[in-house]
Design a protein around this motif. Structure first.
Motif, PDB file in Angstrom:
ATOM      1  N   ARG A  86       0.821  -1.206   0.000  1.00  0.00           N
ATOM      2  CA  ARG A  86       0.000   0.000   0.000  1.00  0.00           C
ATOM      3  C   ARG A  86       0.855   1.255   0.000  1.00  0.00           C
ATOM      4  O   ARG A  86       1.913   1.298   0.643  1.00  0.00           O
ATOM      5  N   TYR A  87       0.370   2.264  -0.733  1.00  0.00           N
ATOM      6  CA  TYR A  87       1.042   3.551  -0.832  1.00  0.00           C
ATOM      7  C   TYR A  87      -0.001   4.653  -0.621  1.00  0.00           C
ATOM      8  O   TYR A  87      -1.120   4.551  -1.131  1.00  0.00           O
ATOM      9  N   GLY A  88       0.367   5.713   0.094  1.00  0.00           N
ATOM     10  CA  GLY A  88      -0.573   6.802   0.317  1.00  0.00           C
ATOM     11  C   GLY A  88       0.127   8.151   0.365  1.00  0.00           C
ATOM     12  O   GLY A  88       1.259   8.256   0.847  1.00  0.00           O
ATOM     13  N   SER A  89      -0.551   9.192  -0.136  1.00  0.00           N
ATOM     14  CA  SER A  89      -0.012  10.553  -0.136  1.00  0.00           C
ATOM     15  C   SER A  89      -0.625  11.353   1.004  1.00  0.00           C
ATOM     16  O   SER A  89      -1.847  11.504   1.069  1.00  0.00           O
ATOM     17  N   PRO A  90       0.186  11.872   1.924  1.00  0.00           N
ATOM     18  CA  PRO A  90      -0.349  12.619   3.076  1.00  0.00           C
ATOM     19  C   PRO A  90      -1.050  13.894   2.636  1.00  0.00           C
ATOM     20  O   PRO A  90      -0.588  14.594   1.739  1.00  0.00           O
ATOM     21  N   LYS A  91      -2.168  14.196   3.271  1.00  0.00           N
ATOM     22  CA  LYS A  91      -3.000  15.325   2.836  1.00  0.00           C
ATOM     23  C   LYS A  91      -2.586  16.665   3.437  1.00  0.00           C
ATOM     24  O   LYS A  91      -2.335  17.635   2.702  1.00  0.00           O
ATOM     25  N   ALA A  92      -2.517  16.762   4.762  1.00  0.00           N
ATOM     26  CA  ALA A  92      -2.358  18.058   5.441  1.00  0.00           C
ATOM     27  C   ALA A  92      -1.110  18.824   5.007  1.00  0.00           C
ATOM     28  O   ALA A  92      -1.204  20.015   4.661  1.00  0.00           O
ATOM     29  N   PRO A  93       0.087  18.223   4.999  1.00  0.00           N
ATOM     30  CA  PRO A  93       1.268  19.009   4.624  1.00  0.00           C
ATOM     31  C   PRO A  93       1.239  19.505   3.190  1.00  0.00           C
ATOM     32  O   PRO A  93       1.768  20.582   2.883  1.00  0.00           O
ATOM     33  N   ILE A  94       0.606  18.742   2.308  1.00  0.00           N
ATOM     34  CA  ILE A  94       0.550  19.141   0.897  1.00  0.00           C
ATOM     35  C   ILE A  94      -0.381  20.332   0.711  1.00  0.00           C
ATOM     36  O   ILE A  94      -0.030  21.319   0.035  1.00  0.00           O
ATOM     37  N   MET A  95      -1.571  20.285   1.304  1.00  0.00           N
ATOM     38  CA  MET A  95      -2.519  21.386   1.143  1.00  0.00           C
ATOM     39  C   MET A  95      -2.015  22.655   1.829  1.00  0.00           C
ATOM     40  O   MET A  95      -2.217  23.767   1.322  1.00  0.00           O
ATOM     41  N   ASP A  96      -1.333  22.508   2.960  1.00  0.00           N
ATOM     42  CA  ASP A  96      -0.733  23.670   3.627  1.00  0.00           C
ATOM     43  C   ASP A  96       0.329  24.313   2.743  1.00  0.00           C
ATOM     44  O   ASP A  96       0.437  25.547   2.667  1.00  0.00           O
ATOM     45  N   ALA A  97       1.120  23.476   2.077  1.00  0.00           N
ATOM     46  CA  ALA A  97       2.178  23.994   1.206  1.00  0.00           C
ATOM     47  C   ALA A  97       1.595  24.783   0.037  1.00  0.00           C
ATOM     48  O   ALA A  97       2.119  25.851  -0.324  1.00  0.00           O
ATOM     49  N   LEU A  98       0.519  24.293  -0.562  1.00  0.00           N
ATOM     50  CA  LEU A  98      -0.110  25.006  -1.676  1.00  0.00           C
ATOM     51  C   LEU A  98      -0.521  26.413  -1.266  1.00  0.00           C
ATOM     52  O   LEU A  98      -0.308  27.380  -2.003  1.00  0.00           O
ATOM     53  N   ALA A  99      -1.112  26.523  -0.093  1.00  0.00           N
ATOM     54  CA  ALA A  99      -1.573  27.822   0.391  1.00  0.00           C
ATOM     55  C   ALA A  99      -0.422  28.782   0.634  1.00  0.00           C
ATOM     56  O   ALA A  99      -0.591  30.004   0.538  1.00  0.00           O
TER      57      ALA A  99
END
Length: 216
Positions: A86-99
């Protein structure tokens, strides 16, 4: 308007998809190294580290119980099972970075890229890296000696399926010459960063321009 406010931007998610053995890792690592506003998304995975891989740098290596806990907590933008892992992309750090105006590069498979794109199409840029030939791809996979013959056959079959879906990508780059392929990938990133929709400074700047008194 201050200089910083005048250049406020929103980051993007650069999805780079390619079959194993095409040189995607070399291309993406160089792009990240050359751009301070671009960071590699580090996925969580249940697979064991390969020789030379390090936890927190290449992947976050976790057991299946921890991975399942994160699924339940909705911690991933996407996750998938590939070849039994299984592989997964973390959500919170990515969306914070976009902002903050920082972009994230995803070294990701087709399934994962499409899942993230479905959630945030305006933030995503999809790039597919083509092999010069399937024979060359097979040669590279055998040369790195990391997969069994059966897994290599599976990877080549999967590559054929993905290549047929090339029209679903925004850009397609062939890696028959590394320097040329890298230059094309870098041009794509630069152009996408300049899109008006990601440059949040434009609207207030134009409003100031229109309100500016003209003397003489």
């Amino acid at each position: 308007m201050s200089s910083d406010e005048a250049r406020t931007t929103r980051g993007l998610m650069l999805m780079v998809v390619a079959p194993s053995g095409v040189g995607k890792t070399s291309l993406t690592r160089r792009l990240v190294a050359d751009h301070s506003d671009l960071h590699l998304s580090i996925s969580a995975t249940t697979r064991a580290p390969r020789p030379g891989e390090h936890d927190g740098r290449d992947y976050h290596f976790v057991d299946r119980a921890e991975f399942d806990r994160r699924i339940e907590a909705d911690d991933f933008l996407e996750w998938a099972e590939v070849y039994g892992n299984r592989y997964g992309s973390p959500k919170a750090p990515i969306m914070d970075a976009l902002a903050r105006g920082q972009s994230t590069l995803f070294d990701i498979d087709y399934q994962g890229a499409m899942k993230i794109h479905a959630q945030a199409p305006a933030d995503c840029v999809l790039v597919y890296i083509l092999p010069p030939s399937l024979a060359e791809m097979s040669r590279r996979l055998h040369a790195r000696s990391q997969d069994s013959e059966e897994v290599i056959r599976q990877r080549i079959a999967r590559a054929k399926e993905e290549v047929s879906l090339w029209k679903t990508f925004d850009y397609v780059v062939m890696n028959d010459d590394f320097d040329r392929a890298y230059a094309e990938l870098a041009h794509i990133y630069h152009a996408e960063r300049l899109k008006a929709s990601r440059n949040l400074w434009i609207e207030p700047f134009v409003e100031e321009l229109l309100d500016e008194p003209i003397e003489g």
